[in-house]
Design a protein around this motif. Structure first.
Motif, short mmCIF file in Angstrom:
data_model
loop_
_atom_site.label_atom_id
_atom_site.label_comp_id
_atom_site.label_asym_id
_atom_site.label_seq_id
_atom_site.Cartn_x
_atom_site.Cartn_y
_atom_site.Cartn_z
N ALA A 1 0.86 -1.19 0.00
CA ALA A 1 0.00 0.00 0.00
C ALA A 1 0.89 1.24 0.00
O ALA A 1 1.93 1.27 0.66
CB ALA A 1 -0.93 0.03 1.21
N GLY A 2 0.47 2.24 -0.76
CA GLY A 2 1.17 3.53 -0.72
C GLY A 2 1.95 3.90 -1.95
O GLY A 2 2.76 4.84 -1.90
N LEU A 3 1.74 3.22 -3.06
CA LEU A 3 2.53 3.50 -4.26
C LEU A 3 2.36 4.93 -4.75
O LEU A 3 3.32 5.55 -5.23
CB LEU A 3 2.15 2.52 -5.37
CG LEU A 3 2.76 1.12 -5.27
CD1 LEU A 3 2.13 0.20 -6.31
CD2 LEU A 3 4.27 1.18 -5.46
N GLN A 4 1.16 5.49 -4.66
CA GLN A 4 0.95 6.86 -5.11
C GLN A 4 1.82 7.84 -4.34
O GLN A 4 2.37 8.78 -4.92
CB GLN A 4 -0.51 7.26 -4.93
CG GLN A 4 -1.44 6.86 -6.05
CD GLN A 4 -2.85 7.33 -5.77
OE1 GLN A 4 -3.66 6.58 -5.23
NE2 GLN A 4 -3.14 8.56 -6.11
N LEU A 5 1.93 7.64 -3.05
CA LEU A 5 2.74 8.54 -2.23
C LEU A 5 4.22 8.37 -2.53
O LEU A 5 4.96 9.36 -2.58
CB LEU A 5 2.45 8.28 -0.76
CG LEU A 5 1.06 8.72 -0.33
CD1 LEU A 5 0.41 7.68 0.54
CD2 LEU A 5 1.10 10.06 0.39
N GLY B 1 6.44 1.91 3.53
CA GLY B 1 6.62 0.92 4.58
C GLY B 1 5.52 0.99 5.63
O GLY B 1 5.01 -0.05 6.08
N HIS B 2 5.16 2.21 6.02
CA HIS B 2 4.12 2.35 7.05
C HIS B 2 2.77 1.88 6.53
O HIS B 2 2.07 1.09 7.20
CB HIS B 2 4.01 3.79 7.51
CG HIS B 2 2.88 4.05 8.44
ND1 HIS B 2 2.76 3.40 9.66
CD2 HIS B 2 1.78 4.85 8.34
CE1 HIS B 2 1.64 3.79 10.27
NE2 HIS B 2 1.04 4.66 9.48
N LEU B 3 2.38 2.33 5.35
CA LEU B 3 1.07 1.95 4.83
C LEU B 3 1.01 0.48 4.47
O LEU B 3 -0.02 -0.17 4.66
CB LEU B 3 0.72 2.83 3.64
CG LEU B 3 0.58 4.32 3.96
CD1 LEU B 3 0.18 5.11 2.72
CD2 LEU B 3 -0.41 4.56 5.09
N SER B 4 2.11 -0.07 3.97
CA SER B 4 2.13 -1.51 3.71
C SER B 4 2.05 -2.29 5.02
O SER B 4 1.48 -3.38 5.06
CB SER B 4 3.40 -1.89 2.94
OG SER B 4 3.41 -1.30 1.65
N ALA C 1 -4.96 2.17 3.31
CA ALA C 1 -4.16 0.96 3.49
C ALA C 1 -4.99 -0.18 4.06
O ALA C 1 -4.78 -1.35 3.71
CB ALA C 1 -2.97 1.26 4.40
N VAL C 2 -5.95 0.14 4.93
CA VAL C 2 -6.86 -0.88 5.45
C VAL C 2 -7.62 -1.53 4.30
O VAL C 2 -7.77 -2.77 4.25
CB VAL C 2 -7.83 -0.27 6.49
CG1 VAL C 2 -8.99 -1.23 6.79
CG2 VAL C 2 -7.08 0.07 7.77
N ARG C 3 -8.07 -0.73 3.37
CA ARG C 3 -8.78 -1.29 2.21
C ARG C 3 -7.85 -2.15 1.36
O ARG C 3 -8.26 -3.18 0.82
CB ARG C 3 -9.39 -0.16 1.37
CG ARG C 3 -10.39 0.69 2.12
CD ARG C 3 -11.27 1.54 1.22
NE ARG C 3 -10.55 2.49 0.39
CZ ARG C 3 -10.18 3.70 0.77
NH1 ARG C 3 -10.43 4.11 2.01
NH2 ARG C 3 -9.56 4.51 -0.06
N CYS C 4 -6.59 -1.73 1.24
CA CYS C 4 -5.61 -2.52 0.49
C CYS C 4 -5.39 -3.89 1.14
O CYS C 4 -5.07 -4.86 0.45
CB CYS C 4 -4.28 -1.79 0.41
SG CYS C 4 -4.27 -0.34 -0.68
N GLY C 5 -5.57 -3.96 2.45
CA GLY C 5 -5.36 -5.21 3.17
C GLY C 5 -6.59 -6.08 3.27
O GLY C 5 -6.57 -7.12 3.92
N GLY C 6 -7.68 -5.67 2.62
CA GLY C 6 -8.89 -6.48 2.64
C GLY C 6 -9.89 -6.10 3.71
O GLY C 6 -10.88 -6.81 3.92
N GLY C 7 -9.66 -4.97 4.39
CA GLY C 7 -10.61 -4.49 5.38
C GLY C 7 -11.53 -3.44 4.81
O GLY C 7 -11.46 -3.10 3.62
#
Length: 285
Positions: free
Chosen positions: A55-59, A111-114, A151-157
């Motif tokens: 998560a976080g590629l745009q940033l 790293g943080h968002l992932s 990032a929560v959405r990226c993780g399936g939440g």
């Protein structure tokens, strides 16, 4: 899973610019300026050092491009992808000074968002056999809520409310001051717009019965053991959504999910998620 809808580019740009300004300070990257020729170029790859969710590629991309529009950022994977050690996440090429000056900002965000996405996915994977979904809370890093919820959405939440202004959530302290479950719900209904959902926290089955009678949209079942949650779900039926909360952990989440609740809110997927290890491998050319 497919990547969530992209982040708002204005929010991304503002956050990245503020973070770069914090890092570059008054004089800029004096190390790169002193040691790297102005015309030097670099080719680098962002590589996963651990397993997780991305998560976080745009940033990350925005950080490199902000320092030099000539930087090329090519994503090799999409947000939401599952990572294994050695996976190449993105390839970057451009002026070496800009690439190295942006490196830490890009990796900090990524790293943080992932890490948030990874923590979320661990919970979501454990309860995939149930109807329940993992959702986040407002226990987020100040200034980073939009990105952590992404990032929560990226993780399936899924996301809970974003702030105090987009839904009514009547907590136990509101109930106490308002004079009880019924009084709080009646006041909320009188004040809410027609598109505003109303959720109320209950600690007991008696309080739940009041919430059902008054017609809340969502009921927050706080700190109830699985057997009580099952009874709460039975009483609610299809009249409203049920959300379980309170000290949810990897040891307890399966039993909570198997009670039949719709949602399980977990604060630690944002406030305690460890950073996912990603590194930048460089090839000068």
């Amino acid at each position: 899973m497919s990547a969530p809808a992209p982040l708002d580019p204005i929010s991304v740009r503002r956050a990245v610019e503020a973070t770069l300004a914090e890092d570059l300070g008054r004089a800029g990257d004096i190390t790169s300026a002193a040691t790297i020729p102005a015309d030097a170029r670099a080719r680098v790859a962002i590589v996963a050092r651990a397993s997780g969710r991305l998560a976080g590629l745009q940033l990350a991309e925005a950080a490199f491009v902000a320092l030099d529009a000539g930087v090329s950022f090519e994503a090799a994977m999409a947000d939401g992808a599952r990572l294994t050690p050695g996976d190449v996440v993105a390839r970057i090429e451009g002026p070496a000074r800009a690439v190295l000056s942006a490196e830490r900002t890009a990796l900090n965000f990524l790293g943080h968002l992932s890490g948030v996405a990874t923590a979320t996915s661990v919970y979501a994977d454990l309860i995939a056999h149930t109807r329940a979904r993992i959702c986040c809370t407002r226990k987020t890093t100040p200034g980073l809520r939009t990105f952590e919820k992404y990032a929560v959405r990226c993780g399936g939440g899924v996301n809970h409310r974003f702030g105090l202004d987009d839904a009514i959530l009547i907590k136990d302290n509101h109930v106490a001051v308002a004079g009880g479950i019924a009084a709080a719900l009646r006041a909320a209904k009188a004040a809410a717009g027609h598109l505003v959902k109303i959720e109320i926290e209950v600690d007991t089955l008696d309080q739940l019965d009041e919430a059902i009678a008054e017609g809340a949209d969502v009921v927050l079942l706080d700190n109830m053991p699985p057997e009580t949650l099952r009874e709460a779900v039975r009483r609610v039926g299809t009249r409203m959504l049920t959300e379980a909360s309170g000290n949810v952990s990897l040891k307890t989440v399966v039993a909570i999910a198997e009670s039949g609740v719709d949602l399980i809110s977990v604060g630690r997927i944002t406030h305690s998620a460890p950073t996912l290890d990603l590194g930048l491998d460089i090839q000068v050319g």
